[in-house]
Design an enzyme around this catalytic site. Structure first.
Site, PDB file in Angstrom:
ATOM      1  N   ASN A   1       0.842  -1.198   0.000  1.00  0.00           N
ATOM      2  CA  ASN A   1       0.000   0.000   0.000  1.00  0.00           C
ATOM      3  C   ASN A   1       0.881   1.252   0.000  1.00  0.00           C
ATOM      4  OD1 ASN A   1      -2.401   1.443   0.034  1.00  0.00           O
ATOM      5  ND2 ASN A   1      -2.559   1.427   2.261  1.00  0.00           N
TER       6      ASN A   1
ATOM      7  N   SER B   1      -5.129   2.681  17.567  1.00  0.00           N
ATOM      8  CA  SER B   1      -6.147   3.570  16.997  1.00  0.00           C
ATOM      9  C   SER B   1      -7.227   3.881  18.019  1.00  0.00           C
ATOM     10  CB  SER B   1      -6.770   2.861  15.800  1.00  0.00           C
ATOM     11  OG  SER B   1      -7.945   3.530  15.394  1.00  0.00           O
TER      12      SER B   1
ATOM     13  N   LYS C   1      -6.266  -4.232  16.233  1.00  0.00           N
ATOM     14  CA  LYS C   1      -5.615  -3.217  17.074  1.00  0.00           C
ATOM     15  C   LYS C   1      -5.773  -3.565  18.556  1.00  0.00           C
ATOM     16  CE  LYS C   1      -4.024  -0.710  13.771  1.00  0.00           C
ATOM     17  NZ  LYS C   1      -2.596  -0.868  13.455  1.00  0.00           N
TER      18      LYS C   1
ATOM     19  N   TYR D   1     -10.532  -5.158  11.471  1.00  0.00           N
ATOM     20  CA  TYR D   1      -9.417  -4.206  11.575  1.00  0.00           C
ATOM     21  C   TYR D   1      -9.286  -3.705  13.017  1.00  0.00           C
ATOM     22  CZ  TYR D   1      -7.447   0.464  11.899  1.00  0.00           C
ATOM     23  OH  TYR D   1      -6.746   1.555  12.327  1.00  0.00           O
TER      24      TYR D   1
ATOM     25  N   VAL E   1     -21.189  13.724   2.035  1.00  0.00           N
ATOM     26  CA  VAL E   1     -21.101  13.772   3.501  1.00  0.00           C
ATOM     27  C   VAL E   1     -21.982  12.637   4.019  1.00  0.00           C
ATOM     28  CG1 VAL E   1     -21.605  15.144   5.564  1.00  0.00           C
ATOM     29  CG2 VAL E   1     -20.739  16.260   3.479  1.00  0.00           C
TER      30      VAL E   1
HETATM   31  C1  UD1 Z   1     -11.741   4.953  10.719  1.00  0.00           C
HETATM   32  C2  UD1 Z   1     -11.395   4.505  12.090  1.00  0.00           C
HETATM   33  C3  UD1 Z   1      -9.935   4.641  12.339  1.00  0.00           C
HETATM   34  C4  UD1 Z   1      -9.150   3.958  11.281  1.00  0.00           C
HETATM   35  C5  UD1 Z   1      -9.524   4.522   9.946  1.00  0.00           C
HETATM   36  C6  UD1 Z   1      -8.788   3.733   8.883  1.00  0.00           C
HETATM   37  C7  UD1 Z   1     -13.133   4.839  13.745  1.00  0.00           C
HETATM   38  C8  UD1 Z   1     -13.735   5.799  14.690  1.00  0.00           C
HETATM   39  N1  UD1 Z   1     -12.109   5.306  13.053  1.00  0.00           N
HETATM   40  O1  UD1 Z   1     -11.608   6.347  10.688  1.00  0.00           O
HETATM   41  O2  UD1 Z   1      -9.601   4.058  13.560  1.00  0.00           O
HETATM   42  O3  UD1 Z   1      -7.785   4.105  11.515  1.00  0.00           O
HETATM   43  O4  UD1 Z   1     -10.905   4.368   9.749  1.00  0.00           O
HETATM   44  O5  UD1 Z   1      -9.213   4.081   7.606  1.00  0.00           O
HETATM   45  O6  UD1 Z   1     -13.522   3.714  13.596  1.00  0.00           O
HETATM   46  N2  UD1 Z   1     -16.682  10.800   5.507  1.00  0.00           N
HETATM   47  C9  UD1 Z   1     -17.597  11.389   4.657  1.00  0.00           C
HETATM   48  N3  UD1 Z   1     -17.434  11.219   3.319  1.00  0.00           N
HETATM   49  C10 UD1 Z   1     -16.400  10.503   2.786  1.00  0.00           C
HETATM   50  C11 UD1 Z   1     -15.467   9.901   3.652  1.00  0.00           C
HETATM   51  C12 UD1 Z   1     -15.641  10.067   5.023  1.00  0.00           C
HETATM   52  O7  UD1 Z   1     -18.538  12.040   5.091  1.00  0.00           O
HETATM   53  O8  UD1 Z   1     -16.317  10.373   1.550  1.00  0.00           O
HETATM   54  C13 UD1 Z   1     -16.842  11.000   6.971  1.00  0.00           C
HETATM   55  C14 UD1 Z   1     -17.020   9.719   7.755  1.00  0.00           C
HETATM   56  O9  UD1 Z   1     -18.375   9.380   7.830  1.00  0.00           O
HETATM   57  C15 UD1 Z   1     -16.423  10.111   9.094  1.00  0.00           C
HETATM   58  C16 UD1 Z   1     -15.348  11.125   8.741  1.00  0.00           C
HETATM   59  O10 UD1 Z   1     -15.638  11.563   7.431  1.00  0.00           O
HETATM   60  O11 UD1 Z   1     -17.385  10.755   9.870  1.00  0.00           O
HETATM   61  C17 UD1 Z   1     -13.960  10.533   8.761  1.00  0.00           C
HETATM   62  O12 UD1 Z   1     -13.964   9.350   8.003  1.00  0.00           O
HETATM   63  P1  UD1 Z   1     -12.640   8.575   7.650  1.00  0.00           P
HETATM   64  O13 UD1 Z   1     -11.616   9.510   7.105  1.00  0.00           O
HETATM   65  O14 UD1 Z   1     -13.015   7.400   6.814  1.00  0.00           O
HETATM   66  O15 UD1 Z   1     -12.071   8.097   9.062  1.00  0.00           O
HETATM   67  P2  UD1 Z   1     -12.813   7.287  10.250  1.00  0.00           P
HETATM   68  O16 UD1 Z   1     -13.943   6.501   9.756  1.00  0.00           O
HETATM   69  O17 UD1 Z   1     -13.047   8.236  11.364  1.00  0.00           O
END
Ligand code: UD1
Length: 339
Positions: A35, A124, A153, A149, A217
């Site tokens: 990756n 994490s 951890k 995943y 979102v």
């Molecule tokens: C998750 C895990 C984290 C892990 C990571 C690995 C949790 C709380 N967190 O992060 O431990 O290391 O994945 O990838 O389980 N979002 C949108 N639109 C998008 C993408 C994301 O709205 O296209 C929102 C998501 O719903 C979330 C936020 O953005 O609320 C962050 O998302 P993301 O960057 O995927 O990280 P986590 O899900 O928080």
């Protein structure tokens, strides 16, 4: 001091290699390139002025790791990033995740067993699930894992604690990361998602540059200030520096055994806050829409960083604007200079 950095060509790993060199350490990189891109080694070299030692190998292969320990016997510490990390894929392919993440950890620990080593583990905030109290402290209960995943951890943290309790020579620090984003100030390294990004910020920057049509979102009906989920976004350079701080702590004679720290800013931002911060700092308007919730998302989580501030002597310095500005500089750099 020589530090083995597994996954050292990945997003967090590459930034940590740079900070290790800044702090006077000698990094030795291990990566299987599953990756990451080998050209990141050249990019790191452009920042630090030389090409660090690099071993391409699969840590889940016991023989390869035994060989590594023979070829690199005189290391003082290990920072173990190398792991699969896509939450959704881990639900589809749990054995792939358990095999890789556990075998790699155990092979490393066994191969260097008996040596007095400082070991920093990438954990994490996912271990907290949806915490009852916010900001969440390290003392909060670890929740049943939401994904294979997340389970890797949690169990890895337990493996490390059991190993320390058994009287091994390792000193271990687990760092529970919140949401790492942003890129190095030179824009020579940053996050390099393979395929469609799963995480918010690379999706934002790829939308802004025109690689993606729009960003969705995932839900605006959560119990948060604007209805979108809240996370503790942390600049990857601050996160990288936390690893140097963890090594420094482990090196102290007074540090014994095992400890765990939250690595975040202590502040929460909603998805819409992040989008607006991006637009504000870059002047680029984002095409975004509100869509349904994403399965498995926690509503809100941000970290209490009192323990890391006091005991690790580390604190995040960069805010959401610096995170967005640097992520955007990197996206533009990579568009003009594909690896
Ligand atoms: C998750 C895990 C984290 C892990 C990571 C690995 C949790 C709380 N967190 O992060 O431990 O290391 O994945 O990838 O389980 N979002 C949108 N639109 C998008 C993408 C994301 O709205 O296209 C929102 C998501 O719903 C979330 C936020 O953005 O609320 C962050 O998302 P993301 O960057 O995927 O990280 P986590 O899900 O928080």
């Amino acid at each position: 001091m020589k530090i083995l950095v597994t996954g050292g060509l990945g997003f967090i790993g590459s930034h940590t290699v740079v900070e290790l060199v800044n702090a006077g350490y000698e990094p030795v990189i291990v990566d299987d390139l599953s990756n990451s891109d080998p050209k990141i080694l050249d990019q790191i070299a452009r920042i630090i002025g030389y090409k660090p030692v690099f071993h391409k190998l699969d840590l889940s292969n016991e023989h390869s790791v035994k060989e590594l320990a023979v070829n690199e016997p005189d290391i003082d510490g290990i920072i173990h990033f190398a792991a699969f990390k896509a939450v959704g894929e881990s639900v589809q392919k749990p054995l792939k995740y358990y095999r890789n993440n556990f075998y790699s950890l155990i092979n490393l620990l066994e191969s260097y067993y008996g040596k007095p080593l400082n070991f920093v583990f990438s954990s994490s905030c996912t271990v907290y699930g949806q915490p009852e109290h916010l900001p969440v402290t390290e003392a909060a209960p670890v929740q049943p894992a939401q994904s294979p995943y997340g389970n890797t951890k949690q169990i890895a943290e337990e493996i490390l604690q059991d190993m320390v309790a058994s009287g091994s020579n390792y000193k271990v620090i687990s760092l529970r990361y919140f949401n790492p984003v942003g890129a190095h100030e030179t824009a020579l390294i940053g996050e390099l998602p393979i395929g469609v990004p799963q995480n918010l910020v690379p999706f934002i920057t790829q939308t802004a540059i025109g690689k993606r049509q729009k960003i969705t979102v995932f839900g605006n009906d959560y119990n948060t200030p604007d209805g979108s989920c809240v996370r503790d976004y942390i600049h990857v350079v601050d996160l990288a520096k936390a690893h140097v701080a963890a090594l420094k702590l482990a090196e102290k004679d007074s540090f014994k055994g095992y400890d765990v720290f939250n690595i975040g800013t202590g502040k929460g931002n909603t998805v819409l806050d992040v989008i607006h911060a991006f637009e504000r700092t870059t002047g680029v308007k984002l095409n975004y829409e509100i869509g349904p919730r994403r399965a498995g998302d926690v509503e809100k989580v941000w970290g209490d960083v009192t323990k890391s501030t006091n005991k690790l002597g580390w604190k995040a310095e960069l805010g959401i604007d610096a995170m967005m500005a640097s992520a955007w500089e990197w996206e533009k750099y990579i568009a003009q200079n594909p690896l």
